[in-house]
Design a protein around this motif. Sequence first.
Motif, PDB file in Angstrom:
ATOM      1  N   VAL A  96      41.922  39.884  44.772  1.00 21.24           N
ATOM      2  CA  VAL A  96      41.323  39.268  45.965  1.00 21.24           C
ATOM      3  C   VAL A  96      39.861  38.930  45.690  1.00 21.24           C
ATOM      4  O   VAL A  96      39.395  37.839  46.039  1.00 21.24           O
ATOM      5  CB  VAL A  96      41.459  40.199  47.198  1.00 21.24           C
ATOM      6  N   HIS A  97      39.150  39.845  45.041  1.00 17.65           N
ATOM      7  CA  HIS A  97      37.744  39.586  44.704  1.00 17.65           C
ATOM      8  C   HIS A  97      37.625  38.375  43.774  1.00 17.65           C
ATOM      9  O   HIS A  97      36.754  37.519  43.957  1.00 17.65           O
ATOM     10  CB  HIS A  97      37.133  40.827  44.054  1.00 17.65           C
ATOM     11  N   LYS A  98      38.509  38.279  42.792  1.00 19.30           N
ATOM     12  CA  LYS A  98      38.487  37.138  41.868  1.00 19.30           C
ATOM     13  C   LYS A  98      38.796  35.845  42.610  1.00 19.30           C
ATOM     14  O   LYS A  98      38.161  34.818  42.388  1.00 19.30           O
ATOM     15  CB  LYS A  98      39.497  37.366  40.735  1.00 19.30           C
ATOM     16  N   LEU A  99      39.756  35.892  43.526  1.00 18.37           N
ATOM     17  CA  LEU A  99      40.098  34.718  44.323  1.00 18.37           C
ATOM     18  C   LEU A  99      38.903  34.258  45.155  1.00 18.37           C
ATOM     19  O   LEU A  99      38.605  33.063  45.225  1.00 18.37           O
ATOM     20  CB  LEU A  99      41.294  35.022  45.216  1.00 18.37           C
ATOM     21  N   GLU A 100      38.193  35.191  45.762  1.00 21.31           N
ATOM     22  CA  GLU A 100      37.002  34.846  46.544  1.00 21.31           C
ATOM     23  C   GLU A 100      35.931  34.209  45.661  1.00 21.31           C
ATOM     24  O   GLU A 100      35.288  33.237  46.063  1.00 21.31           O
ATOM     25  CB  GLU A 100      36.451  36.095  47.237  1.00 21.31           C
ATOM     26  N   ALA A 101      35.760  34.735  44.455  1.00 17.71           N
ATOM     27  CA  ALA A 101      34.778  34.165  43.531  1.00 17.71           C
ATOM     28  C   ALA A 101      35.170  32.748  43.131  1.00 17.71           C
ATOM     29  O   ALA A 101      34.313  31.853  43.047  1.00 17.71           O
ATOM     30  CB  ALA A 101      34.641  35.056  42.296  1.00 17.71           C
ATOM     31  N   ILE A 102      36.446  32.521  42.911  1.00 12.97           N
ATOM     32  CA  ILE A 102      36.924  31.176  42.558  1.00 12.97           C
ATOM     33  C   ILE A 102      36.710  30.213  43.715  1.00 12.97           C
ATOM     34  O   ILE A 102      36.268  29.075  43.519  1.00 12.97           O
ATOM     35  CB  ILE A 102      38.405  31.223  42.130  1.00 12.97           C
ATOM     36  N   GLU A 103      37.008  30.660  44.915  1.00 16.13           N
ATOM     37  CA  GLU A 103      36.804  29.804  46.090  1.00 16.13           C
ATOM     38  C   GLU A 103      35.333  29.453  46.254  1.00 16.13           C
ATOM     39  O   GLU A 103      34.988  28.316  46.596  1.00 16.13           O
ATOM     40  CB  GLU A 103      37.364  30.489  47.334  1.00 16.13           C
ATOM     41  N   GLN A 104      34.432  30.405  45.977  1.00 14.37           N
ATOM     42  CA  GLN A 104      32.995  30.124  46.061  1.00 14.37           C
ATOM     43  C   GLN A 104      32.586  29.113  45.001  1.00 14.37           C
ATOM     44  O   GLN A 104      31.817  28.189  45.269  1.00 14.37           O
ATOM     45  CB  GLN A 104      32.177  31.413  45.916  1.00 14.37           C
ATOM     46  N   LYS A 105      33.114  29.268  43.794  1.00 17.38           N
ATOM     47  CA  LYS A 105      32.814  28.312  42.724  1.00 17.38           C
ATOM     48  C   LYS A 105      33.301  26.923  43.101  1.00 17.38           C
ATOM     49  O   LYS A 105      32.622  25.917  42.839  1.00 17.38           O
ATOM     50  CB  LYS A 105      33.460  28.744  41.409  1.00 17.38           C
ATOM     51  N   MET A 106      34.484  26.854  43.717  1.00 19.16           N
ATOM     52  CA  MET A 106      35.014  25.553  44.129  1.00 19.16           C
ATOM     53  C   MET A 106      34.123  24.916  45.188  1.00 19.16           C
ATOM     54  O   MET A 106      33.869  23.702  45.148  1.00 19.16           O
ATOM     55  CB  MET A 106      36.448  25.706  44.644  1.00 19.16           C
ATOM     56  N   ALA A 107      33.627  25.718  46.116  1.00 15.48           N
ATOM     57  CA  ALA A 107      32.720  25.190  47.139  1.00 15.48           C
ATOM     58  C   ALA A 107      31.422  24.712  46.495  1.00 15.48           C
ATOM     59  O   ALA A 107      30.901  23.643  46.842  1.00 15.48           O
ATOM     60  CB  ALA A 107      32.439  26.262  48.198  1.00 15.48           C
ATOM     61  N   ASP A 108      30.917  25.493  45.540  1.00 19.32           N
ATOM     62  CA  ASP A 108      29.692  25.088  44.830  1.00 19.32           C
ATOM     63  C   ASP A 108      29.921  23.791  44.062  1.00 19.32           C
ATOM     64  O   ASP A 108      29.062  22.893  44.077  1.00 19.32           O
ATOM     65  CB  ASP A 108      29.244  26.190  43.866  1.00 19.32           C
ATOM     66  N   LEU A 109      31.058  23.679  43.406  1.00 22.12           N
ATOM     67  CA  LEU A 109      31.369  22.457  42.664  1.00 22.12           C
ATOM     68  C   LEU A 109      31.509  21.257  43.600  1.00 22.12           C
ATOM     69  O   LEU A 109      31.064  20.150  43.270  1.00 22.12           O
ATOM     70  CB  LEU A 109      32.647  22.635  41.844  1.00 22.12           C
ATOM     71  N   ALA A 110      32.097  21.467  44.767  1.00 16.80           N
ATOM     72  CA  ALA A 110      32.235  20.372  45.735  1.00 16.80           C
ATOM     73  C   ALA A 110      30.852  19.909  46.191  1.00 16.80           C
ATOM     74  O   ALA A 110      30.610  18.699  46.335  1.00 16.80           O
ATOM     75  CB  ALA A 110      33.090  20.814  46.923  1.00 16.80           C
TER      76      ALA A 110
END
Length: 132
Positions: A87-101
């Motif tokens: 879950v922590h890794k998923l949250e980090a990935i989602e944050q990276k995706m938001a940053d990339l967007a």
Amino acid sequence: MTAQLTIGKLAQAAGVNIETIRYYQRRGLLDIPAKPLGGHRRYSAEHTKRVRFIKRAQALGFTLEEIGGLLTLDEACTCSETRALAVHKLEAIEQKMADLASMRQALDDLVQQCDAGDGGANCPIIDALVSA
């Protein structure tokens, strides 16, 4: 008796190179089997499974340190802790995706400013980067 593999065959079966196997061993992610006198180390199917596990976990974004933790949790049979790490890794990935967007949008805006410019000496992209 299960089939025993040389390090080269292990690497081939797991889809990695020999140096990857050795690196995982140095990092403590993969056991180094005993070397018989005058012989070569032999690896089991469990070694192949572990290397494939490591590669799949890396493909999901886990670091080798995190993978070491996952392997420890697997041995302790603690699914809830493993889930928490995922879950922590998923949250980090989602944050990276938001940053990339956000980065994509900012670059798109700069490119549009450049396209709308008059082709003068000042480039809107360079100007935006200098003044940031």
